[in-house]
Design an enzyme around this catalytic site. Sequence first.
Site, short mmCIF file in Angstrom:
data_model
loop_
_atom_site.label_atom_id
_atom_site.label_comp_id
_atom_site.label_asym_id
_atom_site.label_seq_id
_atom_site.Cartn_x
_atom_site.Cartn_y
_atom_site.Cartn_z
N HIS A 101 -3.50 12.94 15.70
CA HIS A 101 -4.88 13.36 15.43
C HIS A 101 -5.84 12.20 15.69
O HIS A 101 -6.88 12.36 16.34
CB HIS A 101 -4.98 13.83 13.97
CG HIS A 101 -6.36 13.93 13.41
ND1 HIS A 101 -7.08 12.82 13.00
CD2 HIS A 101 -7.15 14.99 13.15
CE1 HIS A 101 -8.26 13.19 12.54
NE2 HIS A 101 -8.32 14.51 12.62
N GLU A 127 -8.78 11.63 18.46
CA GLU A 127 -10.12 11.22 18.02
C GLU A 127 -10.64 10.07 18.89
O GLU A 127 -11.80 10.07 19.32
CB GLU A 127 -10.05 10.81 16.56
CG GLU A 127 -11.33 10.38 15.91
CD GLU A 127 -11.08 9.94 14.49
OE1 GLU A 127 -11.27 8.75 14.19
OE2 GLU A 127 -10.67 10.80 13.67
N LYS A 141 -0.92 13.18 11.79
CA LYS A 141 -2.19 12.49 11.58
C LYS A 141 -2.36 11.35 12.59
O LYS A 141 -3.47 11.07 13.05
CB LYS A 141 -2.26 11.94 10.15
CG LYS A 141 -3.53 11.14 9.83
CD LYS A 141 -4.81 11.93 10.07
CE LYS A 141 -6.01 11.33 9.36
NZ LYS A 141 -6.30 9.94 9.67
N SER A 178 -7.67 13.78 6.68
CA SER A 178 -8.83 13.65 7.54
C SER A 178 -10.04 14.32 6.88
O SER A 178 -9.89 15.33 6.20
CB SER A 178 -8.56 14.28 8.91
OG SER A 178 -9.67 14.13 9.77
#
Length: 306
Positions: free
Chosen positions: A178, A182, A175, A123
């Site tokens: 994540h 987001e 991820k 990221s």
Amino acid sequence: MKLAMIGLGRMGGNMVKRLMQADHQVVAYDVAAAPGEALATEFDAVSTASSLEDVVAQLPRPRVLWVMVPHEYVDASIDNLLNAGLEAGDLIIDGGNSNYKEGQRRGKALAEKGILFADCGTSGGVWGLKNGYSLMIGGEKEAIDLIAPALTTLASNDGKGWGHMGPVGAGHFVKMVHNGLEYGMMQAFAEGFELMKAKNEFDLDMHQISRVWQHGSVVSSWLLDLTGDALEQDGDLSSLSDWMDDSGEGRWTATEAIDLGIPTPVMTLALQMRFRSRQKDAFAGKIVNAQRAGFGGHIIKPAEKK
């Protein structure tokens, strides 16, 4: 350390540049020659390779190869590297946005050949070159130890922005979540700003609000910074469409939540709103309006004539 970067797009190319700033050596390879040649011109410690066989030949054992390509090309890249002469003890890192289950499959298959594999969620986007990346890596300790010097260089906050998440698959799983977060955060900002913009009697300045919220507010964030930058350039965002794409990780997050029986309404709805943005004239909206007109006699705005 010396390693190879396979794939020199915006992320891969910038990662090579950041590695150069800490005196690592990189063998750079891309299916197009131009990106590698540009990096070699800019940095003496970058050497280009004309083929994957050339990449393998230039690396000391155990070889470390970071694959930074779209997820649909990862399998082909690994197969080509195996055919190029990788040996037991070498390490392949998948740093793209792959599904964690694919990483587990790849890790198992490579382990049978004695080749190490790590999956790294990456990221930071185009700002990673300057600010460093947030790196979430999964794999065996032996693999992590091999790549740790590069991870420390690539990571944000003087190397603090990376962590060993667990076994193969854990990096891309974290991820994936994540990216689901987001989606939810971006959608929340979007809805809040749309609500304020609709309050015509106050004639609110969206750019001013974004900047005020960046000082002492609990919603201050990089996403809000980016929002403010965009509003400063174009207060109505008239140059942008409202069509929202999705990378796939939001879908994987929603599917995983269903499989595990974990409620994630915010992240899942944010994904659904991206789908909604792609419908110019949503039939579902027409169904709702037909029902509203039927049971409540509500006045419904007619469709625009084409």
